[in-house]
Scaffold this motif. Sequence first.
Motif: not given
Length: 140
Positions: A7-12, A38-57
């Motif tokens: 997957v590709a991770l896009k930090s937002i 493709g969009f698979y979901g969302i996560s969060q970086d616990s260190k800096n609270n950035e949101c991360i999109l989980v996308l098709e690679y």
Amino acid sequence: MNGKRTVALKSIVVTTTELFVNELNQYSRASSHENIIGFYGISQDSKNNECILVLEYANGGTLRDHLKSNFEKLEWSDKLNLALQIVKAIEHLHSNDIIHGDLHSKNILLHDEDTIKISDFGISRLSTESSIDSKMLWGQ
């Protein structure tokens, strides 16, 4: 396959909840098409609270880089195939009332060298929304 998926991770960085929710909505509405990333979901970086999109690679890089490296090697039928896939993806977006708003060759990715994947819906909007201020456009 061994059941693993790359997957590709896009930090937002979330500047406003409205823009973040807009990008999530656009990915979820559009990603059902084979030529939309493709969009698979969302996560969060616990260190800096950035949101991360989980996308098709997409393993082939950007269309811009692909054409720079391979334009002379490509047959016209290959170029036409890429263009038709872009048209199909845009038709899909428009049929779902989505206007991309920042479509250029760096936001068009390739997978396996012959499959187009449109990405980056950061400033996309529903066609029923008010128009985007031209000062907000990026990627030119």
